[in-house]
Design an enzyme around this catalytic site. Sequence first.
Site, short mmCIF file in Angstrom:
data_model
loop_
_atom_site.label_atom_id
_atom_site.label_comp_id
_atom_site.label_asym_id
_atom_site.label_seq_id
_atom_site.Cartn_x
_atom_site.Cartn_y
_atom_site.Cartn_z
N LYS A 22 -8.55 11.07 -35.94
CA LYS A 22 -8.56 11.76 -37.62
C LYS A 22 -9.18 10.56 -38.19
CE LYS A 22 -4.25 14.42 -38.28
NZ LYS A 22 -3.24 14.33 -39.26
N ARG A 62 -25.64 12.74 -37.74
CA ARG A 62 -24.80 13.59 -37.33
C ARG A 62 -24.01 13.09 -36.26
NH1 ARG A 62 -29.95 16.44 -37.47
NH2 ARG A 62 -29.69 17.86 -39.29
N GLU A 117 6.70 4.01 -38.53
CA GLU A 117 6.02 5.16 -37.66
C GLU A 117 6.71 4.93 -36.17
OE1 GLU A 117 4.08 7.04 -39.11
OE2 GLU A 117 3.37 6.34 -40.88
N GLU A 163 -3.89 19.25 -34.61
CA GLU A 163 -2.86 19.49 -35.33
C GLU A 163 -2.63 21.11 -35.48
OE1 GLU A 163 -1.84 16.56 -38.38
OE2 GLU A 163 -0.61 18.02 -39.18
N HIS A 221 7.51 12.53 -43.30
CA HIS A 221 6.31 12.56 -44.27
C HIS A 221 6.49 13.31 -45.27
CE1 HIS A 221 4.84 9.80 -41.07
NE2 HIS A 221 3.77 9.60 -41.78
N LYS A 233 1.97 8.52 -28.76
CA LYS A 233 0.79 9.06 -29.79
C LYS A 233 -0.12 10.00 -28.81
CE LYS A 233 -1.69 9.54 -33.50
NZ LYS A 233 -2.03 9.35 -34.88
N ARG A 261 1.19 18.36 -33.03
CA ARG A 261 1.19 16.94 -33.55
C ARG A 261 1.53 16.86 -34.77
NH1 ARG A 261 -5.31 14.17 -33.87
NH2 ARG A 261 -4.46 12.56 -35.15
N ASN A 306 4.59 14.28 -38.65
CA ASN A 306 4.94 14.04 -39.82
C ASN A 306 6.13 13.99 -40.09
OD1 ASN A 306 2.04 14.49 -40.47
ND2 ASN A 306 2.04 16.60 -40.45
N HIS A 318 5.38 11.23 -48.32
CA HIS A 318 4.29 11.27 -49.33
C HIS A 318 4.85 11.54 -50.76
CE1 HIS A 318 1.71 12.55 -45.66
NE2 HIS A 318 1.53 11.32 -45.78
P1 NAD Z 1 -4.58 -1.31 -44.54
O1 NAD Z 1 -5.95 -0.91 -43.48
O2 NAD Z 1 -4.81 -1.23 -45.74
O3 NAD Z 1 -3.98 -2.58 -43.98
C1 NAD Z 1 -2.76 -3.34 -44.74
C2 NAD Z 1 -3.23 -4.46 -45.25
O4 NAD Z 1 -3.08 -5.36 -44.04
C3 NAD Z 1 -4.78 -4.59 -45.91
O5 NAD Z 1 -4.50 -5.61 -47.02
C4 NAD Z 1 -5.46 -5.20 -44.69
O6 NAD Z 1 -6.51 -6.02 -45.28
C5 NAD Z 1 -4.44 -6.22 -44.15
N1 NAD Z 1 -4.44 -6.38 -42.81
C6 NAD Z 1 -4.63 -5.68 -41.65
N2 NAD Z 1 -4.49 -6.46 -40.45
C7 NAD Z 1 -4.28 -7.61 -40.83
C8 NAD Z 1 -4.10 -8.88 -39.90
N3 NAD Z 1 -4.07 -8.81 -38.67
N4 NAD Z 1 -3.95 -9.91 -40.52
C9 NAD Z 1 -3.90 -10.08 -41.97
N5 NAD Z 1 -3.86 -8.80 -42.84
C10 NAD Z 1 -4.08 -7.82 -42.02
O7 NAD Z 1 -3.48 0.00 -44.22
P2 NAD Z 1 -2.62 0.21 -42.87
O8 NAD Z 1 -1.41 0.40 -42.94
O9 NAD Z 1 -3.25 -0.35 -41.60
O10 NAD Z 1 -3.39 1.74 -42.69
C11 NAD Z 1 -3.05 2.89 -43.77
C12 NAD Z 1 -4.16 3.84 -43.64
O11 NAD Z 1 -4.25 4.45 -42.52
C13 NAD Z 1 -4.07 4.68 -44.78
O12 NAD Z 1 -5.48 4.94 -45.63
C14 NAD Z 1 -3.80 5.96 -44.29
O13 NAD Z 1 -4.18 7.40 -44.83
C15 NAD Z 1 -4.51 5.75 -42.76
N6 NAD Z 1 -3.71 6.54 -41.62
C16 NAD Z 1 -4.63 7.15 -40.73
C17 NAD Z 1 -3.99 7.93 -39.98
C18 NAD Z 1 -4.89 8.58 -38.91
O14 NAD Z 1 -4.46 9.26 -38.11
N7 NAD Z 1 -6.06 8.55 -39.00
C19 NAD Z 1 -2.84 7.90 -39.48
C20 NAD Z 1 -2.06 6.99 -40.29
C21 NAD Z 1 -2.60 6.55 -41.40
ZN ZN Z 2 2.59 7.94 -41.63
#
Ligand code: NAD
Ligand code: ZN
Length: 360
Positions: free
Chosen positions: A144, A122, A186, A238, A249, A228, A242, A246, A253
């Site tokens: 999130k 939990r 972003e 949101e 987006h 942020k 918030r 988007n 998307h």
């Molecule tokens: P990711 O986590 O897939 O990372 C991108 C790639 O870079 C991966 O292959 C990872 O292994 C690699 N990587 C990361 N850091 C590295 C480093 N320092 N050195 C070498 N390689 C590295 O993708 P992302 O772009 O970081 O995040 C995308 C995800 O985030 C999506 O799933 C999306 O839905 C989510 N997201 C969430 C929120 C939220 O508010 N929670 C907001 C935006 C996006």
């Molecule tokens: Zn985004």
Amino acid sequence: MNRELQIKTKDKEYPIKFCQSYEGLLGLLDHIDFTNKKVCIVTDTNVGNIYLEEVKNALGYSAEKVVAFTFPAGEENKTLNTVYELYELLINEKFDRKSILIALGGGVVGDLTGFTASTYLRGIDFIQMPTSLLSQVDSSIGGKTGVDFKGYKNMVGAFYQPRAVIINTKTIDTLPKNEFSSGMAEIIKHALIKDLEYLDWLEKNSEQVNLLNQESLTEMIYRSCCIKKDVVEKDEKEENIRALLNFGHTVGHAIEKIKDFTWLHGECVSVGMVVAAYLSYKRGYISKEKCYRINNVLVKYNLPIEVKDISPEEIIKVTKLDKKVKSSVLHFILLNELGVANIYTDVTDDELLNAINNII
Ligand code: NAD
Ligand code: ZN
């Protein structure tokens, strides 16, 4: 001096701390007592290979036990199956309610770890240690969390805040170039919706930023985190502002889906922002020159401003599918000025079609 921010949400207050090495990690986490606690570092194969040992060493013998869970990198693994495997490890290692998870990686690792932390027994504590540019300025802040389900992105999840966010800006050195640009989308979005002066800065400092100059990078990531933080504190769940995050987006998307995720998120958002800017221009909110200015800054950071081989009708169709699942009304974020955005629910198909036709 290392920078620091404090985030205040309804039920949690936590710091965002900046560093350029994990060496002093325990000092940065001095508000958390690791004594007699079990810690699990969750990471993916790419990040784990480079940083896992460093983080383990930095934790040293502070905790009762430190274990690691490494899963294959990639969005396709942000699923309940991976969460299931992580639950199994936590149960086998007898993790209890005092135990802590550390998310070491990009947004995929952060979202999945946060969701696991929110549901295991939990809810147990977790720490965000974002390593991609996108995760440092976006996904690690604001609580999130979640995973994808049957092809629907972030379909299962929870709002769940971490105990701390540790941003090591040096990790950007090893990030693939295209992932860096994706994160820049972003960042440019932050400037466009909230801060004209920041847009000026991004234009003036593109060379240093693209060269990964540490001082410029830190300044930029810090400024984006401030934006942020501000938005999340005002509207954690949101319910209103918030949604401004988007910007770009809705169309972004749709492109992401049509391109079957072969384009990175930020690349799709970049084109989405160009469309949203054009819509804002057509409504008379911003001038054409300002649209050009937006295109130029995106190009400076190696982002696409158009996409070939997609029909505008297809984009509209996919946008509606997304709308059906997630909310009943299409919310569109438009710019009233550079640095000022608002939510609109009255954007018509014709307007959208016209804008996409002019861009794509
Ligand atoms: P990711 O986590 O897939 O990372 C991108 C790639 O870079 C991966 O292959 C990872 O292994 C690699 N990587 C990361 N850091 C590295 C480093 N320092 N050195 C070498 N390689 C590295 O993708 P992302 O772009 O970081 O995040 C995308 C995800 O985030 C999506 O799933 C999306 O839905 C989510 N997201 C969430 C929120 C939220 O508010 N929670 C907001 C935006 C996006
Ligand atoms: Zn985004």
